[in-house]
Design an enzyme around this catalytic site. Structure first.
Site, PDB file in Angstrom:
ATOM      1  N   ASP A   1       6.574  -6.549  -4.814  1.00  0.00           N
ATOM      2  CA  ASP A   1       5.690  -7.723  -5.100  1.00  0.00           C
ATOM      3  C   ASP A   1       4.143  -7.124  -5.476  1.00  0.00           C
ATOM      4  O   ASP A   1       3.311  -8.080  -5.685  1.00  0.00           O
ATOM      5  CB  ASP A   1       5.471  -8.533  -3.676  1.00  0.00           C
TER       6      ASP A   1
ATOM      7  N   ASP B   1      11.881  -7.124  -3.647  1.00  0.00           N
ATOM      8  CA  ASP B   1      10.783  -7.291  -2.727  1.00  0.00           C
ATOM      9  C   ASP B   1      10.814  -8.579  -2.308  1.00  0.00           C
ATOM     10  O   ASP B   1      10.344  -9.427  -2.930  1.00  0.00           O
ATOM     11  CB  ASP B   1       9.591  -6.429  -3.349  1.00  0.00           C
TER      12      ASP B   1
ATOM     13  N   LYS C   1      13.693  -5.606   0.119  1.00  0.00           N
ATOM     14  CA  LYS C   1      12.656  -4.835   1.131  1.00  0.00           C
ATOM     15  C   LYS C   1      12.063  -5.799   1.744  1.00  0.00           C
ATOM     16  O   LYS C   1      11.755  -6.941   1.058  1.00  0.00           O
ATOM     17  CB  LYS C   1      11.840  -4.008   0.167  1.00  0.00           C
TER      18      LYS C   1
ATOM     19  N   GLU D   1       8.367  -6.165   4.720  1.00  0.00           N
ATOM     20  CA  GLU D   1       7.404  -5.508   5.498  1.00  0.00           C
ATOM     21  C   GLU D   1       7.475  -5.858   7.012  1.00  0.00           C
ATOM     22  O   GLU D   1       7.764  -6.978   7.150  1.00  0.00           O
ATOM     23  CB  GLU D   1       5.922  -5.857   4.902  1.00  0.00           C
TER      24      GLU D   1
ATOM     25  N   GLU E   1       3.904   3.651   3.914  1.00  0.00           N
ATOM     26  CA  GLU E   1       2.841   3.465   3.046  1.00  0.00           C
ATOM     27  C   GLU E   1       1.470   3.917   3.803  1.00  0.00           C
ATOM     28  O   GLU E   1       1.038   3.466   4.827  1.00  0.00           O
ATOM     29  CB  GLU E   1       2.697   2.223   2.727  1.00  0.00           C
TER      30      GLU E   1
HETATM   31  O1  KIV Z   1       5.313  -4.001  -4.114  1.00  0.00           O
HETATM   32  C1  KIV Z   1       5.381  -2.832  -3.964  1.00  0.00           C
HETATM   33  O2  KIV Z   1       5.333  -2.103  -5.140  1.00  0.00           O
HETATM   34  C2  KIV Z   1       5.735  -1.874  -2.800  1.00  0.00           C
HETATM   35  C3  KIV Z   1       5.597  -0.435  -2.802  1.00  0.00           C
HETATM   36  C4  KIV Z   1       4.248   0.051  -3.356  1.00  0.00           C
HETATM   37  C5  KIV Z   1       6.184   0.311  -1.786  1.00  0.00           C
HETATM   38  O3  KIV Z   1       5.681  -2.519  -1.888  1.00  0.00           O
END
Ligand code: KIV
Length: 279
Positions: free
Chosen positions: A44, A83, A113, A115, A182
Protein backbone atom coordinates in the site's frame (compact mmCIF):
# COMPACT_ATOMS: atom_id res chain seq x y z
CA UNK A 1 6.62 -23.48 -10.85
CA UNK A 2 5.33 -20.69 -8.67
CA UNK A 3 7.19 -20.00 -5.41
CA UNK A 4 5.18 -21.35 -2.47
CA UNK A 5 4.94 -20.36 1.19
CA UNK A 6 6.35 -23.82 2.04
CA UNK A 7 9.45 -23.02 -0.01
CA UNK A 8 9.89 -19.77 1.91
CA UNK A 9 9.79 -21.65 5.23
CA UNK A 10 12.34 -24.14 3.84
CA UNK A 11 14.58 -21.25 2.79
CA UNK A 12 14.57 -20.02 6.38
CA UNK A 13 15.49 -23.52 7.60
CA UNK A 14 18.39 -23.66 5.14
CA UNK A 15 19.53 -20.15 6.09
CA UNK A 16 18.88 -18.84 2.55
CA UNK A 17 17.88 -15.18 2.48
CA UNK A 18 14.47 -14.38 1.01
CA UNK A 19 14.32 -11.42 -1.37
CA UNK A 20 11.07 -9.45 -1.48
CA UNK A 21 10.48 -6.28 -3.48
CA UNK A 22 7.39 -4.17 -4.08
CA UNK A 23 5.95 -3.63 -7.56
CA UNK A 24 2.79 -1.85 -8.60
CA UNK A 25 2.56 -2.23 -12.38
CA UNK A 26 2.99 -4.67 -15.26
CA UNK A 27 6.41 -3.68 -16.67
CA UNK A 28 8.05 -3.34 -13.25
CA UNK A 29 6.68 -6.71 -12.12
CA UNK A 30 8.03 -8.31 -15.32
CA UNK A 31 11.50 -6.88 -14.65
CA UNK A 32 11.43 -7.92 -11.00
CA UNK A 33 10.57 -11.49 -11.98
CA UNK A 34 13.23 -11.45 -14.72
CA UNK A 35 15.78 -10.37 -12.10
CA UNK A 36 14.99 -13.52 -10.10
CA UNK A 37 13.11 -12.06 -7.13
CA UNK A 38 10.83 -14.78 -5.70
CA UNK A 39 8.25 -12.61 -3.88
CA UNK A 40 6.53 -9.38 -4.95
CA UNK A 41 4.59 -7.31 -2.45
CA UNK A 42 1.99 -5.04 -4.01
CA UNK A 43 2.40 -2.70 -1.06
CA UNK A 44 0.00 0.00 0.00
CA UNK A 45 3.15 2.17 -0.23
CA UNK A 46 1.55 2.51 -3.66
CA UNK A 47 -0.27 5.46 -2.08
CA UNK A 48 2.99 7.34 -1.47
CA UNK A 49 5.18 6.30 -4.36
CA UNK A 50 2.70 5.95 -7.24
CA UNK A 51 -0.52 7.79 -6.39
CA UNK A 52 0.99 10.86 -4.69
CA UNK A 53 -0.88 10.61 -1.37
CA UNK A 54 0.85 11.87 1.77
CA UNK A 55 0.35 8.58 3.58
CA UNK A 56 -1.01 5.09 2.95
CA UNK A 57 -4.29 5.92 4.70
CA UNK A 58 -6.30 7.06 1.64
CA UNK A 59 -5.49 3.90 -0.36
CA UNK A 60 -8.64 1.91 -1.20
CA UNK A 61 -9.38 -1.72 -2.00
CA UNK A 62 -10.22 -0.74 -5.58
CA UNK A 63 -6.84 0.97 -6.03
CA UNK A 64 -5.02 -2.02 -4.52
CA UNK A 65 -6.89 -4.47 -6.73
CA UNK A 66 -6.29 -2.41 -9.87
CA UNK A 67 -2.50 -2.55 -9.27
CA UNK A 68 -2.46 -6.13 -8.00
CA UNK A 69 -4.13 -7.24 -11.24
CA UNK A 70 -1.46 -5.45 -13.30
CA UNK A 71 1.29 -7.21 -11.32
CA UNK A 72 -0.24 -10.68 -11.43
CA UNK A 73 -0.79 -10.38 -15.20
CA UNK A 74 2.96 -9.84 -15.55
CA UNK A 75 4.42 -12.75 -13.59
CA UNK A 76 4.27 -16.54 -13.74
CA UNK A 77 6.50 -17.87 -10.97
CA UNK A 78 6.68 -15.11 -8.40
CA UNK A 79 4.55 -15.32 -5.24
CA UNK A 80 2.44 -12.14 -5.22
CA UNK A 81 1.33 -10.74 -1.86
CA UNK A 82 -1.45 -8.14 -1.88
CA UNK A 83 -1.28 -5.56 0.90
CA UNK A 84 -4.60 -5.01 2.64
CA UNK A 85 -5.28 -1.25 2.80
CA UNK A 86 -6.40 0.76 5.81
CA UNK A 87 -9.89 -0.21 7.01
CA UNK A 88 -10.18 -3.21 4.72
CA UNK A 89 -9.52 -5.60 7.64
CA UNK A 90 -9.82 -3.65 10.92
CA UNK A 91 -13.63 -3.43 11.19
CA UNK A 92 -14.42 -7.13 11.47
CA UNK A 93 -12.89 -10.52 10.71
CA UNK A 94 -15.75 -11.20 8.27
CA UNK A 95 -15.02 -8.08 6.25
CA UNK A 96 -11.30 -8.84 6.39
CA UNK A 97 -11.91 -12.33 5.00
CA UNK A 98 -14.10 -10.99 2.20
CA UNK A 99 -11.48 -8.41 1.23
CA UNK A 100 -8.63 -10.93 1.48
CA UNK A 101 -10.63 -13.18 -0.85
CA UNK A 102 -10.97 -10.29 -3.35
CA UNK A 103 -7.16 -10.11 -3.55
CA UNK A 104 -7.14 -13.78 -4.57
CA UNK A 105 -10.24 -13.96 -6.78
CA UNK A 106 -10.10 -10.56 -8.49
CA UNK A 107 -6.46 -9.59 -8.01
CA UNK A 108 -4.93 -12.99 -8.73
CA UNK A 109 -2.62 -12.75 -5.67
CA UNK A 110 -1.41 -15.83 -3.81
CA UNK A 111 -1.30 -14.22 -0.33
CA UNK A 112 -2.19 -11.08 1.59
CA UNK A 113 -0.38 -8.93 4.13
CA UNK A 114 -1.90 -6.96 6.98
CA UNK A 115 -0.50 -4.77 9.73
CA UNK A 116 -0.80 -5.54 13.44
CA UNK A 117 0.35 -7.96 16.11
CA UNK A 118 -1.44 -9.97 18.80
CA UNK A 119 -4.56 -7.79 18.53
CA UNK A 120 -5.00 -8.74 14.89
CA UNK A 121 -4.46 -12.48 15.37
CA UNK A 122 -8.16 -13.40 15.44
CA UNK A 123 -8.50 -11.87 11.99
CA UNK A 124 -5.29 -13.50 10.74
CA UNK A 125 -6.56 -16.91 11.91
CA UNK A 126 -9.94 -16.36 10.24
CA UNK A 127 -8.28 -15.59 6.90
CA UNK A 128 -5.74 -18.42 7.19
CA UNK A 129 -8.48 -20.89 8.15
CA UNK A 130 -10.21 -20.01 4.88
CA UNK A 131 -7.08 -21.09 3.01
CA UNK A 132 -5.54 -17.68 2.34
CA UNK A 133 -1.87 -17.26 3.30
CA UNK A 134 -1.26 -14.20 5.48
CA UNK A 135 1.96 -12.25 5.98
CA UNK A 136 2.02 -10.26 9.24
CA UNK A 137 3.60 -6.82 9.66
CA UNK A 138 4.77 -5.38 12.99
CA UNK A 139 7.07 -2.62 14.26
CA UNK A 140 6.56 0.62 12.36
CA UNK A 141 3.16 0.05 10.81
CA UNK A 142 2.41 3.04 8.54
CA UNK A 143 -1.38 2.64 8.73
CA UNK A 144 -1.10 3.46 12.49
CA UNK A 145 1.21 6.40 11.98
CA UNK A 146 -0.88 8.83 14.02
CA UNK A 147 -1.20 6.32 16.85
CA UNK A 148 2.58 5.78 16.78
CA UNK A 149 3.27 9.52 16.71
CA UNK A 150 5.21 9.57 13.44
CA UNK A 151 7.67 7.53 11.41
CA UNK A 152 9.84 6.53 14.37
CA UNK A 153 11.81 3.39 15.13
CA UNK A 154 9.80 0.98 17.30
CA UNK A 155 10.73 -1.50 20.03
CA UNK A 156 13.38 0.62 21.72
CA UNK A 157 12.15 0.16 25.31
CA UNK A 158 12.08 -3.11 27.26
CA UNK A 159 8.28 -3.10 27.26
CA UNK A 160 7.95 -2.28 23.54
CA UNK A 161 10.59 -4.84 22.57
CA UNK A 162 8.86 -7.58 24.62
CA UNK A 163 5.56 -6.67 22.99
CA UNK A 164 7.07 -7.11 19.53
CA UNK A 165 8.47 -10.53 20.50
CA UNK A 166 5.00 -11.50 21.75
CA UNK A 167 3.37 -10.10 18.57
CA UNK A 168 5.65 -12.11 16.28
CA UNK A 169 4.97 -15.32 18.26
CA UNK A 170 1.23 -14.65 18.25
CA UNK A 171 1.23 -14.15 14.48
CA UNK A 172 3.09 -17.43 14.01
CA UNK A 173 0.58 -19.11 16.32
CA UNK A 174 -2.32 -17.62 14.32
CA UNK A 175 -0.95 -19.20 11.15
CA UNK A 176 0.89 -16.32 9.42
CA UNK A 177 3.45 -17.69 6.94
CA UNK A 178 5.92 -14.80 7.43
CA UNK A 179 6.16 -11.52 9.31
CA UNK A 180 7.50 -8.16 8.19
CA UNK A 181 9.59 -6.40 10.84
CA UNK A 182 9.73 -2.70 10.01
CA UNK A 183 12.12 -0.13 11.51
CA UNK A 184 13.13 -1.86 14.71
CA UNK A 185 16.63 -2.30 16.18
CA UNK A 186 18.72 -4.94 14.41
CA UNK A 187 19.44 -6.83 17.66
CA UNK A 188 15.73 -7.14 18.42
CA UNK A 189 14.92 -8.28 14.86
CA UNK A 190 17.67 -10.88 15.13
CA UNK A 191 16.24 -12.14 18.43
CA UNK A 192 12.68 -12.29 17.08
CA UNK A 193 13.86 -14.15 13.96
CA UNK A 194 15.33 -16.87 16.18
CA UNK A 195 12.18 -17.11 18.30
CA UNK A 196 9.85 -17.97 15.40
CA UNK A 197 9.87 -20.74 12.79
CA UNK A 198 8.28 -18.58 10.08
CA UNK A 199 10.49 -16.22 8.03
CA UNK A 200 11.04 -12.67 9.27
CA UNK A 201 11.20 -10.17 6.44
CA UNK A 202 13.01 -7.02 7.49
CA UNK A 203 12.80 -3.44 6.32
CA UNK A 204 15.01 -1.20 8.43
CA UNK A 205 15.48 -4.15 10.81
CA UNK A 206 19.07 -5.21 10.17
CA UNK A 207 20.74 -8.03 8.27
CA UNK A 208 19.84 -10.94 10.55
CA UNK A 209 16.24 -11.16 9.33
CA UNK A 210 15.42 -14.20 7.19
CA UNK A 211 14.66 -11.92 4.24
CA UNK A 212 14.50 -8.30 3.23
CA UNK A 213 11.79 -6.21 1.58
CA UNK A 214 12.27 -2.83 -0.04
CA UNK A 215 10.10 -0.37 -1.91
CA UNK A 216 11.12 -0.61 -5.56
CA UNK A 217 10.96 3.17 -6.11
CA UNK A 218 13.45 3.71 -3.25
CA UNK A 219 16.09 1.31 -4.52
CA UNK A 220 15.73 2.49 -8.13
CA UNK A 221 15.88 6.19 -7.24
CA UNK A 222 12.54 7.26 -8.68
CA UNK A 223 12.50 10.19 -6.27
CA UNK A 224 15.42 12.57 -6.49
CA UNK A 225 14.88 14.29 -3.17
CA UNK A 226 13.85 11.65 -0.63
CA UNK A 227 15.23 8.32 0.44
CA UNK A 228 14.48 6.44 3.67
CA UNK A 229 17.48 5.63 5.88
CA UNK A 230 16.91 1.89 5.46
CA UNK A 231 17.10 1.95 1.65
CA UNK A 232 20.13 1.65 -0.63
CA UNK A 233 20.01 3.21 -4.07
CA UNK A 234 20.95 0.84 -6.90
CA UNK A 235 19.96 3.17 -9.75
CA UNK A 236 19.16 6.83 -10.31
CA UNK A 237 16.06 6.52 -12.44
CA UNK A 238 14.78 10.05 -11.72
CA UNK A 239 17.97 11.59 -13.17
CA UNK A 240 18.07 9.09 -16.02
CA UNK A 241 14.45 9.71 -17.01
CA UNK A 242 14.71 13.52 -16.64
CA UNK A 243 17.77 13.55 -18.92
CA UNK A 244 16.02 11.40 -21.53
CA UNK A 245 12.85 13.53 -21.45
CA UNK A 246 14.87 16.76 -21.71
CA UNK A 247 16.73 15.34 -24.74
CA UNK A 248 13.39 14.44 -26.37
CA UNK A 249 12.09 17.97 -25.72
CA UNK A 250 15.29 19.47 -27.24
CA UNK A 251 14.95 17.28 -30.34
CA UNK A 252 11.29 18.26 -30.87
CA UNK A 253 12.04 21.95 -30.32
CA UNK A 254 14.94 21.85 -32.78
CA UNK A 255 12.87 19.99 -35.40
CA UNK A 256 15.21 16.97 -35.14
CA UNK A 257 12.44 14.62 -34.09
CA UNK A 258 10.99 12.75 -35.88
CA UNK A 259 13.66 11.98 -38.48
CA UNK A 260 13.00 10.08 -41.72
CA UNK A 261 13.50 6.70 -40.02
CA UNK A 262 10.78 7.55 -37.49
CA UNK A 263 8.35 8.65 -40.24
CA UNK A 264 6.10 6.80 -42.66
CA UNK A 265 7.05 6.90 -46.33
CA UNK A 266 4.33 7.33 -48.96
CA UNK A 267 4.62 5.32 -52.20
CA UNK A 268 5.79 8.00 -54.74
CA UNK A 269 3.00 7.39 -57.28
CA UNK A 270 0.28 7.84 -54.61
CA UNK A 271 1.58 11.23 -53.50
CA UNK A 272 2.02 12.28 -57.13
CA UNK A 273 -1.66 11.48 -57.79
CA UNK A 274 -2.85 13.36 -54.68
CA UNK A 275 -0.83 16.45 -55.62
CA UNK A 276 -2.11 16.46 -59.19
CA UNK A 277 -5.76 16.18 -58.16
CA UNK A 278 -6.13 17.09 -54.43
CA UNK A 279 -9.99 17.33 -54.34
O1 KIV B 1 3.45 -1.06 1.65
C1 KIV B 1 4.59 -1.53 1.63
O2 KIV B 1 5.36 -1.38 0.66
C2 KIV B 1 5.03 -2.27 2.81
C3 KIV B 1 6.46 -2.63 2.91
C4 KIV B 1 7.29 -1.44 3.13
C5 KIV B 1 6.71 -3.68 3.91
O3 KIV B 1 4.24 -2.52 3.65
Amino acid sequence: MRVSITQLKEMKQRGEKIVVLTAYDYPTAQMVERAGVPVILVGDSLGNVVLGYESTLPVTMDEMLHHTKAVTRAVKNVLVVGDMPFMSYQVSADEALRNAARFMQEGGAQAVKLEGGAGMCGTVKRIVDAGIPVMGHIGLTPQSIYQLGGFKAQGKTVEAAKQLVADAKALEQAGAFAVVLETIPAELASFISKQISIPSIGIGAGAACDGQVQVVSDILGFFGDFMPKHARRYAHMADYICNAVAQYARDVTAGDFPAAKESIEMPPNVMQAVMEDPA
